[in-house]
Design a protein around this motif. Sequence first.
Motif, PDB file in Angstrom:
ATOM      1  N   SER A  45      11.591  20.340 -54.959  1.00 10.11           N
ATOM      2  CA  SER A  45      11.387  21.788 -54.857  1.00 10.11           C
ATOM      3  C   SER A  45      10.099  22.227 -55.577  1.00 10.11           C
ATOM      4  N   ASP A  46       9.562  21.370 -56.467  1.00  9.58           N
ATOM      5  CA  ASP A  46       8.307  21.718 -57.147  1.00  9.58           C
ATOM      6  C   ASP A  46       7.079  21.221 -56.392  1.00  9.58           C
ATOM      7  N   LEU A  47       7.286  20.626 -55.226  1.00  7.84           N
ATOM      8  CA  LEU A  47       6.136  20.210 -54.430  1.00  7.84           C
ATOM      9  C   LEU A  47       5.894  21.270 -53.361  1.00  7.84           C
ATOM     10  N   ARG A  48       4.754  21.951 -53.479  1.00  5.78           N
ATOM     11  CA  ARG A  48       4.414  22.952 -52.465  1.00  5.78           C
ATOM     12  C   ARG A  48       3.947  22.267 -51.186  1.00  5.78           C
ATOM     13  N   VAL A  49       4.291  22.879 -50.055  1.00  4.21           N
ATOM     14  CA  VAL A  49       3.871  22.299 -48.776  1.00  4.21           C
ATOM     15  C   VAL A  49       3.088  23.351 -47.994  1.00  4.21           C
ATOM     16  N   ARG A  50       1.892  22.950 -47.553  1.00  8.62           N
ATOM     17  CA  ARG A  50       1.083  23.786 -46.654  1.00  8.62           C
ATOM     18  C   ARG A  50       0.794  22.983 -45.399  1.00  8.62           C
ATOM     19  N   PHE A  51       0.253  23.630 -44.394  1.00  6.55           N
ATOM     20  CA  PHE A  51      -0.094  22.919 -43.164  1.00  6.55           C
ATOM     21  C   PHE A  51      -1.219  23.644 -42.449  1.00  6.55           C
ATOM     22  N   SER A  52      -1.941  22.870 -41.624  1.00  7.86           N
ATOM     23  CA  SER A  52      -3.054  23.440 -40.867  1.00  7.86           C
ATOM     24  C   SER A  52      -3.485  22.424 -39.813  1.00  7.86           C
ATOM     25  N   THR A  53      -3.767  22.813 -38.587  1.00  5.87           N
ATOM     26  CA  THR A  53      -3.888  24.152 -38.063  1.00  5.87           C
ATOM     27  C   THR A  53      -2.740  24.441 -37.094  1.00  5.87           C
ATOM     28  N   SER A  54      -2.303  25.700 -37.035  1.00  2.00           N
ATOM     29  CA  SER A  54      -1.260  26.089 -36.086  1.00  2.00           C
ATOM     30  C   SER A  54      -1.926  26.596 -34.815  1.00  2.00           C
ATOM     31  N   HIS A  55      -1.328  26.268 -33.678  1.00  2.00           N
ATOM     32  CA  HIS A  55      -1.878  26.737 -32.402  1.00  2.00           C
ATOM     33  C   HIS A  55      -0.948  27.815 -31.841  1.00  2.00           C
ATOM     34  N   PRO A  56      -1.510  29.000 -31.519  1.00  2.00           N
ATOM     35  CA  PRO A  56      -0.649  30.108 -31.064  1.00  2.00           C
ATOM     36  C   PRO A  56       0.241  29.744 -29.869  1.00  2.00           C
ATOM     37  N   LYS A  57      -0.225  28.840 -29.015  1.00  3.06           N
ATOM     38  CA  LYS A  57       0.604  28.545 -27.833  1.00  3.06           C
ATOM     39  C   LYS A  57       1.839  27.729 -28.204  1.00  3.06           C
ATOM     40  N   ASP A  58       1.777  26.990 -29.326  1.00  2.00           N
ATOM     41  CA  ASP A  58       2.871  26.068 -29.671  1.00  2.00           C
ATOM     42  C   ASP A  58       3.688  26.479 -30.885  1.00  2.00           C
ATOM     43  N   MET A  59       3.239  27.491 -31.639  1.00  2.00           N
ATOM     44  CA  MET A  59       3.943  27.804 -32.880  1.00  2.00           C
ATOM     45  C   MET A  59       5.327  28.405 -32.577  1.00  2.00           C
ATOM     46  N   THR A  60       6.366  27.691 -33.003  1.00  2.00           N
ATOM     47  CA  THR A  60       7.727  28.101 -32.644  1.00  2.00           C
ATOM     48  C   THR A  60       8.377  28.942 -33.748  1.00  2.00           C
ATOM     49  N   ASP A  61       9.402  29.704 -33.358  1.00  2.00           N
ATOM     50  CA  ASP A  61      10.193  30.430 -34.352  1.00  2.00           C
ATOM     51  C   ASP A  61      10.901  29.440 -35.278  1.00  2.00           C
ATOM     52  N   ASP A  62      11.199  28.268 -34.745  1.00  2.00           N
ATOM     53  CA  ASP A  62      11.854  27.236 -35.530  1.00  2.00           C
ATOM     54  C   ASP A  62      11.044  26.901 -36.786  1.00  2.00           C
ATOM     55  N   VAL A  63       9.724  26.774 -36.616  1.00  2.00           N
ATOM     56  CA  VAL A  63       8.844  26.502 -37.758  1.00  2.00           C
ATOM     57  C   VAL A  63       8.921  27.675 -38.741  1.00  2.00           C
ATOM     58  N   LEU A  64       8.916  28.894 -38.212  1.00  2.00           N
ATOM     59  CA  LEU A  64       8.944  30.085 -39.084  1.00  2.00           C
ATOM     60  C   LEU A  64      10.268  30.149 -39.852  1.00  2.00           C
ATOM     61  N   HIS A  65      11.382  29.834 -39.179  1.00  2.00           N
ATOM     62  CA  HIS A  65      12.683  29.844 -39.867  1.00  2.00           C
ATOM     63  C   HIS A  65      12.724  28.762 -40.952  1.00  2.00           C
ATOM     64  N   THR A  66      12.092  27.624 -40.676  1.00  2.00           N
ATOM     65  CA  THR A  66      12.043  26.553 -41.687  1.00  2.00           C
ATOM     66  C   THR A  66      11.257  27.043 -42.904  1.00  2.00           C
ATOM     67  N   MET A  67      10.151  27.747 -42.646  1.00  2.00           N
ATOM     68  CA  MET A  67       9.356  28.299 -43.758  1.00  2.00           C
ATOM     69  C   MET A  67      10.197  29.270 -44.574  1.00  2.00           C
ATOM     70  N   ALA A  68      10.939  30.116 -43.874  1.00  2.00           N
ATOM     71  CA  ALA A  68      11.726  31.151 -44.556  1.00  2.00           C
ATOM     72  C   ALA A  68      12.847  30.524 -45.398  1.00  2.00           C
ATOM     73  N   ARG A  69      13.341  29.368 -44.966  1.00  2.00           N
ATOM     74  CA  ARG A  69      14.466  28.714 -45.682  1.00  2.00           C
ATOM     75  C   ARG A  69      14.027  28.033 -46.966  1.00  2.00           C
ATOM     76  N   HIS A  70      12.743  27.620 -47.046  1.00  2.00           N
ATOM     77  CA  HIS A  70      12.317  26.808 -48.201  1.00  2.00           C
ATOM     78  C   HIS A  70      11.225  27.510 -48.989  1.00  2.00           C
ATOM     79  N   GLU A  71      11.563  27.842 -50.229  1.00  2.00           N
ATOM     80  CA  GLU A  71      10.613  28.586 -51.076  1.00  2.00           C
ATOM     81  C   GLU A  71       9.322  27.800 -51.289  1.00  2.00           C
ATOM     82  N   ASN A  72       9.409  26.457 -51.273  1.00  2.00           N
ATOM     83  CA  ASN A  72       8.208  25.657 -51.563  1.00  2.00           C
ATOM     84  C   ASN A  72       7.312  25.439 -50.341  1.00  2.00           C
TER      85      ASN A  72
END
Length: 476
Positions: A262-289
């Motif tokens: 939980s102390d390891l922050r996770v970032r990512f790049s690059t997101s493509h508007p055609k492929d970015m799913t709500d699933d990814v957004l829900h995963t982001m919302a679930r994990h504070e890190n």
Amino acid sequence: MNPIVSNIKTIDESRQGEAFYMPESEHIDSPYVKRFYIESYGCQMNFSDSEIVASILADCQYKPTRQIENANLILLNTCSIREKAEETIRKRLRTIDKIKISKPGTLVGILGCMAERLKQSLLDEEKLVDLVVGPDAYRDIPRLLNQVVDGDKGINVLLSREETYADISPVRLESNGITAFISIMRGCDNMCSFCVVPFTRGRERSRDPFTIVSEAAHLFAKGFREVTLLGQNVDSYKWEHPENKETYTFARLLELVSLVHSDLRVRFSTSHPKDMTDDVLHTMARHENICNYIHLPVQSGSSRILSLMNRTYDREWYKNRIEAIRQIVPDCAVSSDIIAGFCTETDEDHKETISMMAWADYCMSYMYSYSERPGTLAARKYADDIDEDTKQKRLSEIIALQRKLSAEHNARDVGKTFKVLIEGNSKKSAHEFKGRNSQNKVVVFSKTEGLKPGDYVHIYIESANSATLKGYIVNN
Ligand code: SAM
Ligand code: SF4
């Protein structure tokens, strides 16, 4: 001219041509030690690849040096995205020619996208270059070096459908010891009409997720506290387990990496508007890190231009993706890439880009004028018909608006408190630390006893400009 505003994501102008090294290796004083010097240009993927190259070179007894004149092997890891990027390399080669003439026997190699794009012609045009290696052929460097030491030229520009360097543990060069990049995929299967990447980096392939998770765990054990998962289009990450045929999507990979600690922050790049799913957004919302920051390049605000660019989404689709971000990850900052003056772009199209920027409220953007690249779909199909003055005028308007948006964005943060990961000393003072908040904004604050890079602190923001937030530590 292709300027940017504010802190890093895909191309960090302040890092262009940065020479990597490891301080400890500089002190080994032996005539038997061979030294390599490597400069990296372009996107973060290239900087990450240089660490893979360093690891391959370590296996053939090469140690990194920061002193170019001490090197037996000089490498430039190059970018082809715009004409200017290639001109920069040609200019750099003129300085390196002088070093080579004064120290015969020094080997010079061109790696990366320019090597892939120009192939043999690079060896024909640049007589002092000994080695030309494309992004999928780095494992062949030891063999090519033997060939070159024997007086031949060495070239391998074969692209691969499988190579992910998954088993190579990158040597972390020039590292702050806190933040690291992990390549999760290579190549690109999109055919944006302006872009040379599919030609220089080949077909898209995803890396085994278990090697990614283990690299992240290894980094955490060594004291790193943030990893950025890298790919040209992370949302199309897809890996199938060879035995049970289970599929790993980007959302699933993101979750697995976030569970390393939980102390390891996770970032990512690059997101493509055609492929970015709500699933990814829900995963982001679930994990504070998982950090609340998405780099979602729009390129243009005009649906007509987006269609010519072959981006496969339109203005409405893009807006829908931003709305989904606002709904599912309300605190999320969004940044973008924008191209001014693409083929046939009218004042109306340009105004649509301007209005999209204001609507999307980007915290930061990388902004470019269109540069025609040989061999791309746009170069073959459309005339580069916007004159340079118009391109620059539109680019200046885009930059001015982004400056204003960034300043307003940051001004809204005054009075808020953020959790900040300390990365090191601030640029201006050894009495101050700098770190970043979840939204990727740089935060500067005075040091206090007992704190060190890698620690998390809560900072109350007192003031801001378009690039930095300033504040003080509040009780953690
Ligand atoms: N894969 C990422 C995506 O789809 O957004 C971008 C990768 S590319 C290395 C980085 C940025 O360079 C692009 O988003 C685009 O804005 C810019 N770029 C690419 N080709 C360009 C060109 N021919 N002229 C100007 N800018 C270009
Ligand atoms: Fe280039 Fe488009 Fe692939 Fe990005 S998604 S690397 S812009 S082809």
